[in-house]
Design a protein around this motif. Structure first.
Motif, PDB file in Angstrom:
ATOM      1  N   TRP A  55      -4.862   1.942   9.342  1.00 57.95           N
ATOM      2  CA  TRP A  55      -4.781   3.382   9.606  1.00 57.95           C
ATOM      3  C   TRP A  55      -3.822   4.064   8.632  1.00 57.95           C
ATOM      4  O   TRP A  55      -4.126   5.115   8.068  1.00 57.95           O
ATOM      5  N   LYS A  56      -2.645   3.447   8.415  1.00 60.20           N
ATOM      6  CA  LYS A  56      -1.661   4.052   7.518  1.00 60.20           C
ATOM      7  C   LYS A  56      -2.144   4.041   6.065  1.00 60.20           C
ATOM      8  O   LYS A  56      -1.924   5.014   5.335  1.00 60.20           O
TER       9      LYS A  56
ATOM     10  N   GLY B 229      -5.552   7.397   1.255  1.00 60.41           N
ATOM     11  CA  GLY B 229      -6.948   7.792   1.167  1.00 60.41           C
ATOM     12  C   GLY B 229      -7.912   6.657   0.900  1.00 60.41           C
ATOM     13  O   GLY B 229      -9.022   6.881   0.413  1.00 60.41           O
TER      14      GLY B 229
ATOM     15  N   HIS C  58      -5.180   4.196   5.086  1.00 58.05           N
ATOM     16  CA  HIS C  58      -6.198   5.247   5.021  1.00 58.05           C
ATOM     17  C   HIS C  58      -5.547   6.630   4.986  1.00 58.05           C
ATOM     18  O   HIS C  58      -5.881   7.465   4.145  1.00 58.05           O
ATOM     19  N   GLN C  59      -4.601   6.862   5.880  1.00 57.71           N
ATOM     20  CA  GLN C  59      -3.943   8.174   5.967  1.00 57.71           C
ATOM     21  C   GLN C  59      -3.093   8.492   4.741  1.00 57.71           C
ATOM     22  O   GLN C  59      -3.185   9.580   4.186  1.00 57.71           O
ATOM     23  N   LEU C  60      -2.262   7.543   4.331  1.00 58.26           N
ATOM     24  CA  LEU C  60      -1.302   7.804   3.260  1.00 58.26           C
ATOM     25  C   LEU C  60      -1.909   7.749   1.862  1.00 58.26           C
ATOM     26  O   LEU C  60      -1.476   8.466   0.965  1.00 58.26           O
TER      27      LEU C  60
END
Length: 123
Positions: free
Chosen positions: A103-104, A110, A106-108
């Motif tokens: 998740w991180k 991309g 992906h979030q941080l």
């Protein structure tokens, strides 16, 4: 302008040849030629998806690609993965990604989540 299904490699090559002329001067949407172009592109894409599938990269390759693309170091990944030694364990395939790491990342950064959840074979 005759539209036929693309069933063989010969059909595929013929469709590419017919449509390639239209790429240089793309027809207006909503016109007969524009509709023909849209339908043929859809048929070609469907044939390519079935016969030439592109597999997602494995998670490690996806991470390394983003690192190279964005000029990131292992230390830059620490907020998403943990200490630098843990980052190296992940990059070397010694440690699996956890859901929070995915998740991180992906979030941080991309990185597509679809690439990060693909199973990896251990080194």
């Amino acid at each position: 302008m005759q539209i036929r299904p693309i069933r063989t490699d010969q059909d595929y090559r013929a469709a590419l040849k017919q449509v390639s002329v239209l790429f240089d001067n793309e027809p207006e949407p909503g016109t007969a030629e524009g509709d023909y172009f849209d339908v043929m592109i859809t048929l070609i894409e469907a044939y390519e998806a079935k016969h030439f599938p592109i597999d997602l990269p494995n998670p490690i390759d996806a991470i390394k690609f983003r690192m190279e693309q964005s000029d990131l170091s292992a230390a830059d990944l620490a907020p998403a993965i943990g200490r630098t030694n843990r980052v190296y364990e992940v990059l070397n395939g010694k440690r699996a990604l956890t859901l929070p790491m995915i998740w991180k990342l992906h979030q941080l950064f991309g990185i597509p989540a679809e690439s990060l959840i693909k199973p990896v074979k251990s080194v």
